[in-house]
Design an enzyme around this catalytic site. Structure first.
Site, mmCIF file in Angstrom:
data_model
loop_
_atom_site.group_PDB
_atom_site.id
_atom_site.type_symbol
_atom_site.label_atom_id
_atom_site.label_comp_id
_atom_site.label_asym_id
_atom_site.label_seq_id
_atom_site.Cartn_x
_atom_site.Cartn_y
_atom_site.Cartn_z
ATOM 1 N N HIS A 133 9.920 82.859 70.437
ATOM 2 C CA HIS A 133 9.691 82.281 71.559
ATOM 3 C C HIS A 133 8.714 83.095 72.607
ATOM 4 O O HIS A 133 8.139 82.590 73.620
ATOM 5 C CB HIS A 133 10.698 81.797 72.464
ATOM 6 C CG HIS A 133 11.780 80.716 71.763
ATOM 7 N ND1 HIS A 133 11.422 79.847 71.259
ATOM 8 C CD2 HIS A 133 13.129 80.987 71.584
ATOM 9 C CE1 HIS A 133 12.100 79.185 70.605
ATOM 10 N NE2 HIS A 133 13.546 79.952 70.533
ATOM 11 N N ASP A 168 14.923 78.934 61.774
ATOM 12 C CA ASP A 168 15.665 78.955 62.853
ATOM 13 C C ASP A 168 15.790 77.364 63.674
ATOM 14 O O ASP A 168 15.238 76.689 63.352
ATOM 15 C CB ASP A 168 15.131 79.850 64.130
ATOM 16 C CG ASP A 168 15.939 80.091 65.353
ATOM 17 O OD1 ASP A 168 16.398 81.214 65.378
ATOM 18 O OD2 ASP A 168 16.079 79.298 65.988
ATOM 19 N N HIS A 170 15.623 76.583 66.433
ATOM 20 C CA HIS A 170 14.850 76.127 67.356
ATOM 21 C C HIS A 170 13.571 76.189 67.007
ATOM 22 O O HIS A 170 13.169 76.864 66.103
ATOM 23 C CB HIS A 170 15.045 77.169 68.608
ATOM 24 C CG HIS A 170 16.365 77.157 69.295
ATOM 25 N ND1 HIS A 170 17.206 78.102 68.676
ATOM 26 C CD2 HIS A 170 16.707 76.434 69.923
ATOM 27 C CE1 HIS A 170 18.373 77.811 69.399
ATOM 28 N NE2 HIS A 170 18.206 76.821 70.192
ATOM 29 N N ASP A 257 20.727 80.062 63.195
ATOM 30 C CA ASP A 257 21.627 79.054 64.098
ATOM 31 C C ASP A 257 21.285 77.826 63.588
ATOM 32 O O ASP A 257 22.019 76.671 64.304
ATOM 33 C CB ASP A 257 21.151 79.081 65.456
ATOM 34 C CG ASP A 257 19.724 79.355 65.665
ATOM 35 O OD1 ASP A 257 18.926 79.262 64.364
ATOM 36 O OD2 ASP A 257 18.983 79.732 66.627
HETATM 37 N N1 ZLM Z 1 20.731 78.374 81.152
HETATM 38 N N2 ZLM Z 1 25.727 82.723 78.943
HETATM 39 C C1 ZLM Z 1 17.030 80.472 71.306
HETATM 40 C C2 ZLM Z 1 17.108 80.476 72.858
HETATM 41 C C3 ZLM Z 1 17.616 79.210 73.651
HETATM 42 C C4 ZLM Z 1 17.295 76.985 79.335
HETATM 43 C C5 ZLM Z 1 19.623 76.457 80.013
HETATM 44 C C6 ZLM Z 1 21.518 79.404 81.171
HETATM 45 C C7 ZLM Z 1 21.742 78.564 76.231
HETATM 46 C C8 ZLM Z 1 22.584 79.362 76.807
HETATM 47 C C9 ZLM Z 1 23.348 82.489 78.866
HETATM 48 C C10 ZLM Z 1 26.780 83.804 79.664
HETATM 49 C C11 ZLM Z 1 16.170 81.585 69.318
HETATM 50 C C12 ZLM Z 1 17.657 76.876 77.589
HETATM 51 C C13 ZLM Z 1 20.767 77.383 79.999
HETATM 52 C C14 ZLM Z 1 22.750 79.262 81.104
HETATM 53 C C15 ZLM Z 1 18.082 77.547 81.862
HETATM 54 C C16 ZLM Z 1 19.798 78.209 75.775
HETATM 55 C C17 ZLM Z 1 24.468 83.380 79.220
HETATM 56 C C18 ZLM Z 1 25.049 79.878 77.003
HETATM 57 C C19 ZLM Z 1 24.984 81.006 77.877
HETATM 58 O O1 ZLM Z 1 27.379 81.484 78.222
HETATM 59 C C20 ZLM Z 1 26.126 81.689 78.197
HETATM 60 C C21 ZLM Z 1 26.625 83.592 81.173
HETATM 61 C C22 ZLM Z 1 23.740 81.290 78.025
HETATM 62 C C23 ZLM Z 1 22.413 80.476 77.543
HETATM 63 C C24 ZLM Z 1 24.075 79.191 76.310
HETATM 64 N N3 ZLM Z 1 20.305 79.096 76.484
HETATM 65 C C25 ZLM Z 1 21.728 77.914 75.152
HETATM 66 N N4 ZLM Z 1 20.535 77.290 74.896
HETATM 67 C C26 ZLM Z 1 18.150 78.062 75.585
HETATM 68 C C27 ZLM Z 1 17.510 79.373 74.916
HETATM 69 C C28 ZLM Z 1 16.525 81.772 70.943
HETATM 70 O O2 ZLM Z 1 17.303 81.455 68.716
HETATM 71 O O3 ZLM Z 1 15.539 80.639 69.051
HETATM 72 C C29 ZLM Z 1 15.751 82.788 68.855
HETATM 73 C C30 ZLM Z 1 16.265 84.119 69.145
HETATM 74 N N5 ZLM Z 1 17.761 78.028 77.288
HETATM 75 O O4 ZLM Z 1 18.087 75.820 77.188
HETATM 76 C C31 ZLM Z 1 18.029 76.630 80.299
HETATM 77 C C32 ZLM Z 1 17.245 75.889 79.980
HETATM 78 C C33 ZLM Z 1 19.321 78.821 81.589
HETATM 79 ZN ZN ZN Z 2 17.237 79.663 67.528
HETATM 80 CA CA CA Z 3 12.593 76.707 63.506
#
Ligand code: ZLM
Ligand code: ZN
Ligand code: CA
Length: 370
Positions: A133, A168, A170, A257
């Site tokens: 990303h 992946d 995503h 994932d």
């Molecule tokens: N909030 N903690 C994949 C990247 C996915 C953006 C919604 C933050 C999470 C997720 C972080 C502990 C790859 C979004 C989420 C909460 C704005 C995403 C911290 C749980 C937690 O428990 C959590 C405090 C966190 C983040 C869930 N974030 C789930 N999905 C995605 C990013 C990366 O796998 O593709 C490659 C390495 N972010 O959905 C938000 C919109 C921030």
């Molecule tokens: Zn991913």
């Molecule tokens: Ca993919």
């Protein structure tokens, strides 16, 4: 005599904690490494410790100001306004060793690229890479740099055409964007799509622009797809892409994932089903870089990366259904190697929908006669 496959690993990466409760846990690298070591497979690989990428190397993609910012970012004196510009939502996830950690991710993938170019390995694996990303001047989805784009830029110095495959869960948005207008890199991503699933891009219609038109493919999927239906998408599409694009080198992002019971993804592949995709690609016998990425149920990530290391290097004959005795044994819950699909999960993709996606993609590459 065949050359050994290269395995790139730096133990300090595995000790990093991105934040309390953060879904991305670098410890999965150490657990994968332990399985490789305990099974005896590690001894049969060319193990290489990467150097961190230099600022100049990061600037092959990233803006100088952004790199300078990352270098200072982990310190408490970093400018709050700058954080908003460069990090968007990621500002939550700053941690002390951020720069060191991401410089090693990128350094590992650059090392993999150079091993392939020099012919020192035909397969090079960096489970610490795969940050698909990352953008040139901002962090996105846990990816503060984009090691994959940096690695592909390096490969392009030597190879005419590079194929990028992303399994992946995503969408591989950063890699697709970086090469959207060129016919020298073909990008294809299979991903969960719909209901605001992150990062919301990767529509079936998006297939590259200008010179790059037809050199990007997106395969959007709904929750619950399991091995057979996934294979029926992956195999014919990849067969056709290989034939039409005829790459000189392949980069395979192996985020785990997309398997059953991931903490973030909702697909339902088994570990064996996912590993079959890797075997299928490695069978083309092209110089191949294999990278990590997502994967949020840590013990299953280690199972799958262990299995894939063996599959990609042709050492899977040495595996058994059971995990080798290892120091994390209790953590694994069961001693089984495979992660089976969850029989209680329903596949929300209908056969008709999948057939339509597949035929629309394949039709773009029909030779005109058939
Ligand atoms: N909030 N903690 C994949 C990247 C996915 C953006 C919604 C933050 C999470 C997720 C972080 C502990 C790859 C979004 C989420 C909460 C704005 C995403 C911290 C749980 C937690 O428990 C959590 C405090 C966190 C983040 C869930 N974030 C789930 N999905 C995605 C990013 C990366 O796998 O593709 C490659 C390495 N972010 O959905 C938000 C919109 C921030
Ligand atoms: Zn991913
Ligand atoms: Ca993919």
């Amino acid at each position: 005599m065949s050359t050994k496959a290269a395995y790139i690993y730096h133990h300090t990466m595995a000790d990093v904690i991105l934040g309390p409760g953060h879904p991305m846990q670098p410890a999965r690298l150490a657990i994968t490494h332990e399985l490789l070591s305990a099974s005896g497979i590690l001894d049969q690989l060319l193990c290489v410790e990467p150097q961190p990428a230099t600022k100049a190397q990061l600037q092959a993609l990233h803006d100088k100001d952004y790199v300078d910012f990352l270098f200072r970012a982990a310190s408490p004196i970093a400018d709050k306004d700058q954080k908003c510009v460069y990090l968007c939502m990621e500002a939550l996830f700053m941690f002390p060793d951020l720069y060191k950690y991401y410089a090693l991710c990128a350094g590992g993938t650059l090392t993999a690229a150079r091993l392939l170019i020099r012919g020192e390995a035909k397969i090079a694996i960096n489970w610490g890479g795969g940050l698909h990303h990352g953008k040139k001047d901002w962090a996105h989805g846990f990816c503060f740099v984009n090691d994959i784009v940096l690695g592909i830029i390096e490969l392009l110095k030597f190879y005419d055409r590079v194929l990028y495959i992303d399994i992946d869960v995503h969408h591989g948005d950063g890699v697709e964007a970086a090469f959207n207008n060129t016919d020298r890199v073909f990008t294809i991503s299979f991903h969960q799509f719909g209901n605001e699933f992150f990062p919301r891009t990767g529509r079936l219609e998006d297939c590259g622009e200008e010179e790059g038109q037809g050199f990007a493919v997106n395969v959007p999927l709904k929750p619950g797809i399991a091995d057979e239906a996934y294979r029926n998408m992956f195999t014919p599409i990849m067969e056709r892409v290989m034939a039409v694009f005829n790459p000189n080198a392949v980069v395979l992002q192996c985020g785990t994932d997309s398997i059953a019971n991931d903490r973030l993804g909702s697909l339902n592949l088994s570990a064996k089903g996912h590993a079959e995709c890797v075997a299928f690609i490695c069978n083309f016998k092209l110089p191949t870089m294999i990278l990590g990425g997502g994967g949020y149920t840590v013990q299953n990530v280690a199972r799958l990366w262990f299995l894939k290391t063996a599959v990609a290097t042709g050492l899977d004959g040495q595996l058994t259904e059971k995990l080798p005795a290892n120091k994390y044994y209790n953590f694994f819950g069961t001693g089984k190697l495979n992660v089976p699909s969850d029989a209680t999960v329903k596949d929300q993709n209908t056969a008709e929908e999948l057939e339509l996606i597949r035929s629309k993609i394949l039709a773009r590459y029909d030779s005109g006669t058939g």
